[in-house]
Scaffold this active site. Structure first.
Site, PDB file in Angstrom:
ATOM      1  N   GLY A   1     -11.755  -8.944  -3.269  1.00 44.16           N
ATOM      2  CA  GLY A   1     -10.897  -9.683  -2.359  1.00 44.16           C
ATOM      3  C   GLY A   1     -10.269 -10.967  -2.820  1.00 44.16           C
TER       4      GLY A   1
ATOM      5  NE  ARG B   1      -4.110  -1.870   1.867  1.00 42.51           N
ATOM      6  CZ  ARG B   1      -4.976  -2.314   2.754  1.00 42.51           C
ATOM      7  NH1 ARG B   1      -4.828  -2.026   4.029  1.00 42.51           N
ATOM      8  NH2 ARG B   1      -5.991  -3.048   2.376  1.00 42.51           N
TER       9      ARG B   1
ATOM     10  CE  LYS C   1     -22.597 -17.885   3.369  1.00 41.63           C
ATOM     11  NZ  LYS C   1     -22.844 -17.293   4.688  1.00 41.63           N
TER      12      LYS C   1
ATOM     13  N   GLY D   1     -13.621  -4.148  -0.486  1.00 41.31           N
ATOM     14  CA  GLY D   1     -15.035  -3.791  -0.332  1.00 41.31           C
ATOM     15  C   GLY D   1     -15.433  -2.576  -1.156  1.00 41.31           C
TER      16      GLY D   1
HETATM   17  P1  AMP Z   1     -15.992 -14.410  -1.568  1.00 37.14           P
HETATM   18  O1  AMP Z   1     -15.289 -13.669  -0.472  1.00 37.14           O
HETATM   19  O2  AMP Z   1     -17.481 -14.353  -1.485  1.00 37.14           O
HETATM   20  O3  AMP Z   1     -15.451 -14.066  -2.930  1.00 37.14           O
HETATM   21  O4  AMP Z   1     -15.709 -15.951  -1.297  1.00 37.14           O
HETATM   22  C1  AMP Z   1     -14.443 -16.479  -1.399  1.00 37.14           C
HETATM   23  C2  AMP Z   1     -14.401 -17.782  -0.684  1.00 37.14           C
HETATM   24  O5  AMP Z   1     -15.302 -18.685  -1.265  1.00 37.14           O
HETATM   25  C3  AMP Z   1     -13.054 -18.439  -0.751  1.00 37.14           C
HETATM   26  O6  AMP Z   1     -12.479 -18.434   0.528  1.00 37.14           O
HETATM   27  C4  AMP Z   1     -13.345 -19.836  -1.237  1.00 37.14           C
HETATM   28  O7  AMP Z   1     -12.664 -20.825  -0.515  1.00 37.14           O
HETATM   29  C5  AMP Z   1     -14.827 -19.973  -1.018  1.00 37.14           C
HETATM   30  N1  AMP Z   1     -15.415 -20.961  -1.942  1.00 37.14           N
HETATM   31  C6  AMP Z   1     -15.223 -21.045  -3.251  1.00 37.14           C
HETATM   32  N2  AMP Z   1     -15.864 -22.122  -3.751  1.00 37.14           N
HETATM   33  C7  AMP Z   1     -16.475 -22.732  -2.723  1.00 37.14           C
HETATM   34  C8  AMP Z   1     -17.256 -23.917  -2.600  1.00 37.14           C
HETATM   35  N3  AMP Z   1     -17.553 -24.659  -3.666  1.00 37.14           N
HETATM   36  N4  AMP Z   1     -17.697 -24.246  -1.384  1.00 37.14           N
HETATM   37  C9  AMP Z   1     -17.395 -23.489  -0.304  1.00 37.14           C
HETATM   38  N5  AMP Z   1     -16.654 -22.369  -0.359  1.00 37.14           N
HETATM   39  C10 AMP Z   1     -16.193 -21.992  -1.554  1.00 37.14           C
END
Ligand code: AMP
Length: 397
Positions: free
Chosen positions: A355, A36, A199, A378
């Site tokens: 992220g 940074r 999610k 974010g």
């Molecule tokens: P996000 O911060 O919403 O982009 O989520 C990222 C996280 O989603 C990472 O830490 C991944 O390990 C997790 N992730 C990706 N694919 C899956 C999956 N099939 N089941 C559970 N977690 C997952």
């Protein structure tokens, strides 16, 4: 609003909001990653080279009890001096007589750093009188802290009103804004977005926005299984948000109406445990046996995604295809990263925003082979969602 490229800084003190919220070693309080600081250096050097002086203003961590010593910016003054190649003075406080006397005495080419603005709760509260005191340190305000641009804090947003004619973005924020605009507002086609991660619930706004802009939308990661279940597939113990099944159905219908090629994975790597030691297999994504969960996309999906990506001119990637942190479930994310690199080599513009895809591209050492890697977690997500970030609005208004 002014333009940093053309603004005349000679003889002026620039109050620069940087994001020096760097990780420190808990024992030694030494900086463990100075990305940074290096990222803000071009803006600082530009001002100095143009005859100005610089007052650096940042937060560090989340101090709860006022002046906690481990969150003092004093800890990073020497390191910053080394990165910039300029001796950086330390203000001791961010407001008050002493700090003000020091900033008032700055000569062209000199740099000083204020103490952590979050030592005062007025910072996050966005208190106007506090912002006004901060504003006294500069003749001109430069915001180069994209990571906090989505917060209406005193030093990121409110302070701008005290510089009605002398406020601008630094190079870092400018780069972030330009790269999003290039992906989402340019006429080049095809535009492909890859949205993965855990999610549906956390990515729904960005998906809805992208449906109005993209040609291809690839859904990956944990959220794919909610879509598969919505289509009547068997997903075993995979991550599913049952309350988002109807949302997934609506997204699929909207994609069809809007002529977007929505790509949902067709196969998946399954595991009998959420662990790198688990037993694994590869199956059709709608036929996952009970007791097993999908933790990565399968080979057919990786190949098809790579094909779509390689043929794209504009690419936006937010969120991994699987649990890339574990080696057994990283192949899908690696395939996407490599395809993005290939497309970029052929002239496509690629933005890695948000992220965990940023963490992934860094893990695979491919960050310098794509067009732009966002620093703004974010803030980037909110900007992509189409929200007006307070820190950006305050400069533009
Ligand atoms: P996000 O911060 O919403 O982009 O989520 C990222 C996280 O989603 C990472 O830490 C991944 O390990 C997790 N992730 C990706 N694919 C899956 C999956 N099939 N089941 C559970 N977690 C997952």
């Amino acid at each position: 609003m002014q333009d940093i490229h053309s603004y005349d800084f000679s003889g002026k003190r620039a109050l620069v909001r940087v994001d020096f919220n760097v990780p420190l070693d808990k024992e030694t309080l030494q900086i463990t990653d100075n990305t940074r600081i290096r990222a803000a250096a071009p803006t600082i050097k530009h001002i100095l080279d143009n005859g100005g002086s610089v007052v650096l203003m940042s937060h560090l961590g989340r101090p709860k009890d006022g002046n906690e010593a481990r969150f003092s910016l004093k800890n990073i003054v020497e390191h910053t001096s080394n990165v910039l190649g300029v001796d950086v003075k330390f203000g001791g406080d961010c407001i008050g007589k002493e700090a003000l006397e020091m900033s008032a005495a700055l000569k062209p080419g000199e740099v000083m750093m204020l103490e952590n603005v979050r030592y005062y709760k007025h910072e996050t509260a966005g208190t106007e009188s506090f912002a006004e005191q901060l504003s006294k340190h500069g003749d001109v305000y430069v915001n180069d802290a994209f990571g906090t641009a989505h917060r209406a804090h005193a030093s990121t947003t409110v302070v701008a009103k005290f510089f009605p004619n002398d406020k601008m973005f630094g190079f870092l924020i400018e780069g972030e804004i330009k790269s999003v605009d290039k992906v989402l507002n340019s006429d080049e086609k095809p535009l492909t977005a890859i949205v993965g991660g855990a999610k549906v619930s956390s990515k729904i706004t960005i998906i809805e926005r992208l449906l109005d802009t993209v040609d291809n939308l690839i859904v990956g990661g944990g959220m794919a299984y909610t879509f598969v279940k919505a289509m009547g597939g068997k997903v075993g113990n995979s991550l599913v948000e049952d309350s988002y099944i109807d949302t997934a159905k609506r997204i699929m219908a909207d994609a069809e109406t809007k002529g977007v090629n929505l790509y949902i994975p067709v196969d998946t790597v399954i595991a009998d445990d959420f662990s790198n030691e688990a037993n694994t297999d590869e199956v059709d994504i709608d036929k996952i046996p009970d007791g097993w969960m999908g933790l990565d996309v399968g080979t057919k999906t990786s190949e098809e995604c790579a094909r779509i990506i390689r043929d794209s001119r504009l690419i936006l990637w937010n969120g991994p295809m699987g649990v890339f942190e574990m080696e057994k479930f990283q192949a899908g994310t690696v395939a996407v990263a490599n395809a993005i690199v290939e497309a970029t080599t052929k002239g496509a513009f690629s933005l890695i925003g948000g992220g965990d895809s940023v963490a992934a591209i860094n893990k695979f050492n491919l960050a310098d082979k794509v067009s732009y890697v966002s620093t703004g977690g974010g803030a980037m997500l909110e900007y992509l969602e189409g929200k007006e970030l307070p820190g950006i609005k305050a400069i533009r208004d």
